[in-house]
Scaffold this motif. Structure first.
Motif, PDB file in Angstrom:
ATOM      1  N   UNK A 118       9.052 -12.018  -3.398  1.00 23.81           N
ATOM      2  CA  UNK A 118       9.600 -10.968  -2.546  1.00 23.81           C
ATOM      3  C   UNK A 118       9.357 -11.324  -1.084  1.00 23.81           C
ATOM      4  N   UNK A 119      10.293 -10.976  -0.230  1.00 26.46           N
ATOM      5  CA  UNK A 119      10.222 -11.426   1.153  1.00 26.46           C
ATOM      6  C   UNK A 119       9.503 -10.405   2.030  1.00 26.46           C
ATOM      7  N   UNK A 120       8.231 -10.678   2.297  1.00 26.50           N
ATOM      8  CA  UNK A 120       7.475  -9.795   3.193  1.00 26.50           C
ATOM      9  C   UNK A 120       6.989 -10.672   4.347  1.00 26.50           C
ATOM     10  N   UNK A 121       7.398 -10.322   5.566  1.00 24.01           N
ATOM     11  CA  UNK A 121       7.079 -11.197   6.703  1.00 24.01           C
ATOM     12  C   UNK A 121       5.647 -10.961   7.191  1.00 24.01           C
ATOM     13  N   UNK A 122       5.139 -11.919   7.966  1.00 26.71           N
ATOM     14  CA  UNK A 122       3.809 -11.748   8.560  1.00 26.71           C
ATOM     15  C   UNK A 122       3.783 -10.510   9.450  1.00 26.71           C
ATOM     16  N   UNK A 123       4.913 -10.266  10.132  1.00 23.01           N
ATOM     17  CA  UNK A 123       4.968  -9.087  11.015  1.00 23.01           C
ATOM     18  C   UNK A 123       4.826  -7.808  10.187  1.00 23.01           C
ATOM     19  N   UNK A 124       5.450  -7.790   8.993  1.00 21.69           N
ATOM     20  CA  UNK A 124       5.317  -6.626   8.103  1.00 21.69           C
ATOM     21  C   UNK A 124       3.852  -6.410   7.732  1.00 21.69           C
ATOM     22  N   UNK A 125       3.194  -7.519   7.389  1.00 24.47           N
ATOM     23  CA  UNK A 125       1.788  -7.426   6.970  1.00 24.47           C
ATOM     24  C   UNK A 125       0.943  -6.893   8.127  1.00 24.47           C
ATOM     25  N   UNK A 126       1.225  -7.374   9.342  1.00 22.89           N
ATOM     26  CA  UNK A 126       0.473  -6.891  10.517  1.00 22.89           C
ATOM     27  C   UNK A 126       0.714  -5.401  10.737  1.00 22.89           C
ATOM     28  N   UNK A 127       1.968  -4.994  10.577  1.00 24.72           N
ATOM     29  CA  UNK A 127       2.303  -3.572  10.769  1.00 24.72           C
ATOM     30  C   UNK A 127       1.494  -2.714   9.808  1.00 24.72           C
ATOM     31  N   UNK A 128       1.460  -3.142   8.555  1.00 27.34           N
ATOM     32  CA  UNK A 128       0.724  -2.358   7.558  1.00 27.34           C
ATOM     33  C   UNK A 128      -0.777  -2.384   7.865  1.00 27.34           C
ATOM     34  N   UNK A 129      -1.279  -3.557   8.243  1.00 27.83           N
ATOM     35  CA  UNK A 129      -2.721  -3.676   8.517  1.00 27.83           C
ATOM     36  C   UNK A 129      -3.136  -2.740   9.651  1.00 27.83           C
ATOM     37  N   UNK A 130      -2.242  -2.544  10.625  1.00 24.84           N
ATOM     38  CA  UNK A 130      -2.579  -1.656  11.750  1.00 24.84           C
ATOM     39  C   UNK A 130      -2.574  -0.187  11.342  1.00 24.84           C
ATOM     40  N   UNK A 131      -1.893   0.123  10.230  1.00 20.95           N
ATOM     41  CA  UNK A 131      -1.772   1.538   9.863  1.00 20.95           C
ATOM     42  C   UNK A 131      -2.789   1.968   8.797  1.00 20.95           C
ATOM     43  N   UNK A 132      -3.644   1.050   8.351  1.00 19.26           N
ATOM     44  CA  UNK A 132      -4.663   1.448   7.363  1.00 19.26           C
ATOM     45  C   UNK A 132      -6.063   1.063   7.855  1.00 19.26           C
ATOM     46  N   UNK A 133      -7.059   1.769   7.315  1.00 17.79           N
ATOM     47  CA  UNK A 133      -8.448   1.435   7.651  1.00 17.79           C
ATOM     48  C   UNK A 133      -8.989   0.343   6.731  1.00 17.79           C
ATOM     49  N   UNK A 134      -8.393   0.227   5.553  1.00 19.68           N
ATOM     50  CA  UNK A 134      -8.848  -0.772   4.590  1.00 19.68           C
ATOM     51  C   UNK A 134      -8.234  -2.134   4.868  1.00 19.68           C
ATOM     52  N   UNK A 135      -8.306  -3.016   3.863  1.00 19.75           N
ATOM     53  CA  UNK A 135      -7.814  -4.382   4.066  1.00 19.75           C
ATOM     54  C   UNK A 135      -6.376  -4.518   3.567  1.00 19.75           C
ATOM     55  N   UNK A 136      -5.650  -5.437   4.180  1.00 14.71           N
ATOM     56  CA  UNK A 136      -4.302  -5.789   3.722  1.00 14.71           C
ATOM     57  C   UNK A 136      -4.282  -7.307   3.564  1.00 14.71           C
ATOM     58  N   UNK A 137      -3.995  -7.770   2.370  1.00 15.90           N
ATOM     59  CA  UNK A 137      -4.071  -9.208   2.096  1.00 15.90           C
ATOM     60  C   UNK A 137      -2.800  -9.669   1.397  1.00 15.90           C
ATOM     61  N   UNK A 138      -2.203 -10.712   1.949  1.00 19.54           N
ATOM     62  CA  UNK A 138      -1.038 -11.307   1.288  1.00 19.54           C
ATOM     63  C   UNK A 138      -1.527 -12.413   0.355  1.00 19.54           C
TER      64      UNK A 138
END
Ligand SMILES: Cc1cc2nc3c(=O)[nH]c(=O)nc-3n(C[C@H](O)[C@H](O)[C@H](O)COP(=O)(O)OP(=O)(O)OC[C@H]3O[C@@H](n4cnc5c(N)ncnc54)[C@H](O)[C@@H]3O)c2cc1C
Length: 471
Positions: A1-21
């Motif tokens: 599935x196509x999830x860009x680095x920018x998408x991952x950064x956006x999500x990481x900024x909106x949560x207190x926990x971790x976001x890992x690709x």
């Protein structure tokens, strides 16, 4: 599935926990669970710390049409999840006890063993399953049949309320008065019903019971099994039991008397919420008389037991394990059931199972206090097979021999089986988990909670739709 680095950064900024690709160094630790053979590998994992994190992750997935699965402990991660977004809840560990009201409210990641120490000083107990490391929410969503269920019912009978994030990222507060359909569905409907962030359980005043384990050497399997089957036909609801044929590996861990042996394990709990310590012990022992007349067991742990230590009755293995399992609910069984079963899994057979368990139900299991989506409660017994933890056996050997066992007991099978006994249900299997009426009602509730079909069931085969169940 196509999830860009920018998408991952956006999500990481909106949560207190971790976001890992996938590919991140901490990713393997974040997706790891109890069943090491079923480790998920989604595109993205969000390690949620709170309800707002769950909401942000769900909204992110909804905007991109990513399937969402949830994992607390990985005790139920049997199916390959190879894409989409995984939300892990193991950081959501809040536990709030209200001893006066006899309730406990737990976060999505709480395991049963973490709840018990809060309860013991108050003589309170939660109605759980057999294993202390299973997640409280995951167990409750499937129903929750445990070592005390004949007397005290299932976990779902003791749930008072949930907080749930639905497929739009909105929070729903769910109890008998608010969202009664969703409350009904969450208690046994198991999958596709949103992400539970918090659950409130009613507790039972039960400081003490009489129970534990008796283990006999393999040569006594048939005698013990036959005694148990006749005995269970005579019992009051206060007596809870099951038998398990265990093939212990020759490794450190199990009690030394059991190491490397095939044994039969009787699990026993006598529960009398009105009894005194003396009467509980006397009555609990009296019911065991048929087994006290059998040959000396290898190990006997039966005695007064704080209810908060109920998990010691089954002594389920801790830690990670490669798990393959399957089972069925049963109607009444008899001596021919024992013959059919032992013909394949008896002491002298080369059976590839580490555990072959029959549990006795009835009692409060068959008399639910309120209506819930839990199917098969009128079954009298269950049969459960756990394969040798050798992944090479999982695709053909174990399904073939388990199929032989299930065929041999076909005449005893109940028409429904609980989700947690169904191994890795796919396709048509779902029609055996609930009645047609329950199935239809669940379908309607799922559609209202998750109109876009975001919540993958997490229990699907490769190539299969992640949210469809057959009509
Ligand atoms: C050793 C062992 C003993 C067991 N004993 C019993 C028993 O005695 N009685 C019994 O009934 N079952 C028993 N089970 C089955 C167990 O209850 C299920 O596998 C249950 O799904 C585990 O929940 P979990 O959260 O620990 O596991 P996970 O793998 O983390 O979750 C499994 C599934 O539960 C659901 N889920 C978990 N958390 C959430 C959430 N916050 N919101 C929405 N859905 C969620 C999801 O569908 C998820 O895929 C046992 C399993 C094992 C491995």
């Amino acid at each position: 599935m196509d999830i860009s680095d920018a998408d991952v950064d956006t999500l990481a900024r909106s949560v207190r926990g971790v976001v890992l690709a996938r590919g991140a160094s901490d990713y393997p630790g974040e997706v790891a669970g109890y069943n090491s053979a079923g480790t998920y590998s989604p595109d993205l994992v969000v390690g949620a710390t709170c309800e707002d994190d769950v909401r942000a992750a769900v909204r992110f997935a909804a905007e991109r049409d990513l399937p969402v699965v949830v994992q607390a402990t990985g005790h139920g991660n049997y199916a390959p999840v190879r894409d989409g977004l995984l939300i892990t809840t193991h950081r959501m560990q809040d536990i709030t006890l209200d001893a006066d009201a006899r309730t406990v409210t737990v976060g999505a990641g709480v395991q049963w063993h973490a709840i018990q120490p809060h309860l013991e000083p108050h003589g309170l107990a939660a109605v759980s399953g057999s294993s202390p490391s299973v997640g409280a929410v995951g167990l409750a969503l499937g129903g929750g049949l445990g070592p005390l269920s004949r007397t005290l019912g299932c976990t779902v009978d003791h749930v008072e309320a949930f907080r749930v994030v639905d497929g739009t990222g909105a929070v729903r507060i769910v109890d008998a008065d608010h969202e009664p359909d969703l409350f009904w569905a969450l208690r046994g409907g198991k999958v596709g019903l949103g992400i539970v962030t918090e659950m409130r359980l009613r507790l039972v005043h039960l400081p003490l019971l009489h129970g534990g384990s008796l283990y006999w050497d393999g040569q006594h399997i048939e005698t013990v099994y036959r005694t148990w089957v006749d005995w269970t036909a005579t019992l009051p609801d206060s007596v809870n039991s099951s038998v398990n044929i265990i093939r212990f590996p020759d490794v450190d861990g199990p009690p030394p008397q059991l190491r490397g042996r095939t044994v039969i394990h009787l699990r026993y709990a006598f529960v009398d919420t009105d009894g005194t310590p003396e009467s509980i012990q006397a009555d609990g022992e009296a019911h065991l008389a048929p087994f006290r007349a059998l040959p000396e067991p290898l190990l006997d742990t039966i005695g007064p037991l704080p209810a908060t230590q109920t998990a010691t009755i089954h002594s389920d293995p801790p830690g990670q394990l490669d798990v393959w399992e399957n089972g069925t609910f049963l109607d009444a069984i008899d001596q021919d059931y024992v013959t059919a079963l032992l013909d394949i899994v008896g002491n002298d057979k080369d059976a590839p199972f580490i555990a072959v368990e029959t549990r006795h139900f009835g009692g409060a299991v068959a008399r639910p206090a309120t209506d819930s989506a839990m199917g098969g409660r009128d079954a009298a017994y269950s049969l459960f097979l756990i394969g040798a933890p050798v992944p090479e056996l999982f695709d053909t050997v174990l399904p073939t021999i388990a199929g032989r066992v299930l065929d041999a007991v076909e005449g005893y099978r109940h028409h429904l089986t609980n989700y947690h006994w169904a191994g890795h249900p796919t396709g048509e299997d779902f029609t055996r988990l609930w009645t047609a009426e329950q199935h239809e009602r669940l379908r309607a509730v799922r559609a209202s909670v998750d109109p876009a079909g975001l919540f993958a069931f997490g229990q699907v085969a490769p190539g299969e739709s992640t949210t469809e169940v057959p009509a």
